[in-house]
Design an enzyme around this catalytic site. Structure first.
Site, PDB file in Angstrom:
ATOM      1  N   GLY A  12       0.784  -1.235   0.000  1.00 15.42           N
ATOM      2  CA  GLY A  12       0.000   0.000   0.000  1.00 15.42           C
ATOM      3  C   GLY A  12       0.811   1.278   0.000  1.00 15.42           C
ATOM      4  O   GLY A  12       0.387   2.276   0.592  1.00 15.42           O
ATOM      5  N   THR A  13       1.965   1.291  -0.683  1.00 14.40           N
ATOM      6  CA  THR A  13       2.759   2.524  -0.709  1.00 14.40           C
ATOM      7  C   THR A  13       2.037   3.634  -1.479  1.00 14.40           C
ATOM      8  O   THR A  13       2.095   4.803  -1.079  1.00 14.40           O
ATOM      9  CB  THR A  13       4.141   2.270  -1.318  1.00 14.40           C
ATOM     10  OG1 THR A  13       3.998   1.678  -2.616  1.00 14.40           O
ATOM     11  CG2 THR A  13       4.971   1.350  -0.426  1.00 14.40           C
ATOM     12  N   ASN A  14       1.373   3.288  -2.568  1.00 20.35           N
ATOM     13  CA  ASN A  14       0.620   4.312  -3.300  1.00 20.35           C
ATOM     14  C   ASN A  14      -0.602   4.762  -2.502  1.00 20.35           C
ATOM     15  O   ASN A  14      -0.990   5.932  -2.558  1.00 20.35           O
ATOM     16  CB  ASN A  14       0.205   3.791  -4.678  1.00 20.35           C
ATOM     17  CG  ASN A  14       1.331   3.927  -5.696  1.00 20.35           C
ATOM     18  OD1 ASN A  14       1.912   4.990  -5.855  1.00 20.35           O
ATOM     19  ND2 ASN A  14       1.638   2.838  -6.372  1.00 20.35           N
ATOM     20  N   MET A  91      -3.879  -6.531  -7.591  1.00 22.03           N
ATOM     21  CA  MET A  91      -3.293  -7.580  -8.419  1.00 22.03           C
ATOM     22  C   MET A  91      -4.308  -8.572  -8.979  1.00 22.03           C
ATOM     23  O   MET A  91      -3.939  -9.657  -9.413  1.00 22.03           O
ATOM     24  CB  MET A  91      -2.224  -8.334  -7.612  1.00 22.03           C
ATOM     25  CG  MET A  91      -1.129  -7.437  -7.081  1.00 22.03           C
ATOM     26  SD  MET A  91      -0.302  -6.470  -8.361  1.00 22.03           S
ATOM     27  CE  MET A  91       0.590  -7.757  -9.210  1.00 22.03           C
ATOM     28  N   ILE A  93      -7.255  -9.272 -11.857  1.00 19.18           N
ATOM     29  CA  ILE A  93      -7.816  -8.780 -13.120  1.00 19.18           C
ATOM     30  C   ILE A  93      -9.333  -8.738 -12.994  1.00 19.18           C
ATOM     31  O   ILE A  93      -9.983  -9.763 -12.750  1.00 19.18           O
ATOM     32  CB  ILE A  93      -7.413  -9.684 -14.299  1.00 19.18           C
ATOM     33  CG1 ILE A  93      -5.891  -9.701 -14.454  1.00 19.18           C
ATOM     34  CG2 ILE A  93      -8.074  -9.197 -15.593  1.00 19.18           C
ATOM     35  CD1 ILE A  93      -5.286  -8.353 -14.784  1.00 19.18           C
ATOM     36  N   LEU A  94      -9.895  -7.562 -13.161  1.00 22.76           N
ATOM     37  CA  LEU A  94     -11.340  -7.393 -13.086  1.00 22.76           C
ATOM     38  C   LEU A  94     -11.953  -7.501 -14.472  1.00 22.76           C
ATOM     39  O   LEU A  94     -11.315  -7.174 -15.476  1.00 22.76           O
ATOM     40  CB  LEU A  94     -11.674  -6.030 -12.468  1.00 22.76           C
ATOM     41  CG  LEU A  94     -11.144  -5.814 -11.045  1.00 22.76           C
ATOM     42  CD1 LEU A  94     -11.355  -4.376 -10.604  1.00 22.76           C
ATOM     43  CD2 LEU A  94     -11.812  -6.776 -10.074  1.00 22.76           C
ATOM     44  N   ASN A 108      -5.679   4.046 -12.681  1.00 18.39           N
ATOM     45  CA  ASN A 108      -4.640   3.076 -12.351  1.00 18.39           C
ATOM     46  C   ASN A 108      -3.282   3.742 -12.533  1.00 18.39           C
ATOM     47  O   ASN A 108      -3.109   4.585 -13.415  1.00 18.39           O
ATOM     48  CB  ASN A 108      -4.734   1.859 -13.272  1.00 18.39           C
ATOM     49  CG  ASN A 108      -3.664   0.812 -12.950  1.00 18.39           C
ATOM     50  OD1 ASN A 108      -3.539   0.383 -11.807  1.00 18.39           O
ATOM     51  ND2 ASN A 108      -2.897   0.421 -13.952  1.00 18.39           N
ATOM     52  N   HIS A 110       0.618   2.812 -13.412  1.00 17.65           N
ATOM     53  CA  HIS A 110       1.441   1.730 -13.969  1.00 17.65           C
ATOM     54  C   HIS A 110       2.902   2.166 -13.939  1.00 17.65           C
ATOM     55  O   HIS A 110       3.213   3.300 -14.325  1.00 17.65           O
ATOM     56  CB  HIS A 110       1.005   1.425 -15.407  1.00 17.65           C
ATOM     57  CG  HIS A 110       1.759   0.282 -16.015  1.00 17.65           C
ATOM     58  ND1 HIS A 110       1.521  -1.025 -15.674  1.00 17.65           N
ATOM     59  CD2 HIS A 110       2.774   0.260 -16.922  1.00 17.65           C
ATOM     60  CE1 HIS A 110       2.346  -1.815 -16.359  1.00 17.65           C
ATOM     61  NE2 HIS A 110       3.116  -1.059 -17.119  1.00 17.65           N
TER      62      HIS A 110
END
Length: 218
Positions: A12-14, A91, A93-94, A108, A110
């Site tokens: 959870g760094t972001n 992580m 895929i939805l 998102n 990236h």
């Protein structure tokens, strides 16, 4: 005030960058009201708890398919009255139901300069391994709207850093997080919450002033 949900899977760094930005008053017209983790033991949930943000778990193993998990997530997000979904190291895929439920309202981050080193299989350290193997002189991060194409949605912002001769994937990952991701993501979230992102095809324009009703324009 827009309600923001952050979807996480690991440290959870972001998420922490967003929490810190919120604490500094930089998420203008927005607030993080939910953190949802695909991993029950994710440290990101501890970060949310420390910040007083409600945390929830949606583990992939608890659902018979990705589509079933996505449908449950959509229901949860709608029930929480979420306006913006942020994928911050999520992580799983939805499926397309998520994009259709939140058109141009999912961001998102990236860890590369899309379209380089993006798409299926390009996540985590794999991205930086590929960049170093290719011998690029610059890498960085991209914030984009999520579409049904993996890493293929309209680009909101990008920032580059120099790739140094002695970089390892871990060192490059850290530089990109510190100098790119942790800056770009809060900025993009704030612009969205101010209604200053206008999507025109593949192009995202940043408006000088809010323009209501434009964020979902195609």
């Amino acid at each position: 005030m827009k309600n923001i949900a952050v979807l996480v899977s690991g440290g959870g760094t972001n998420l922490q960058a967003l929490i810190d930005a919120q604490g500094r008053g930089e998420l203008i017209n927005g607030r993080i009201t939910a953190v949802i983790s695909s991993t029950p033991s994710a440290y990101a949930l501890e970060r949310a708890k420390a910040a007083g943000i409600p945390g929830y778990v949606a583990a992939r193993k608890d659902y018979p398919s990705s589509q079933a998990m996505t449908a449950a997530l959509v229901d949860k997000l709608k029930g929480l009255d979420i306006d913006l979904v942020v994928l911050a190291g999520f992580m799983v895929i939805l499926t397309g139901e998520m994009v259709r439920a939140f058109p141009n309202a999912i961001l998102n981050v990236h860890p590369a300069l899309i379209p380089s080193f993006a798409g299926p299989g390009c996540y985590g350290l794999h991205v930086h391994e590929k960049a170093l193997e290719y011998g690029v002189k610059l890498s960085g991060a991209t914030v984009h709207f999520v579409s049904e194409e993996c890493d293929g949605g309209p680009i909101v912002s990008q920032k580059a850093v120099e790739v140094l001769p002695d970089d390892t994937p871990e060192v490059l990952q850290r530089r990109i997080m510190e100098q790119c991701e942790w800056q770009l993501l809060p900025q993009a979230v704030s612009l969205f919450c101010q209604d200053r992102l206008k999507v025109e095809g593949r192009t995202v324009r940043v408006l000088e002033h809010p323009e209501r009703g434009t964020r979902n324009a195609e």
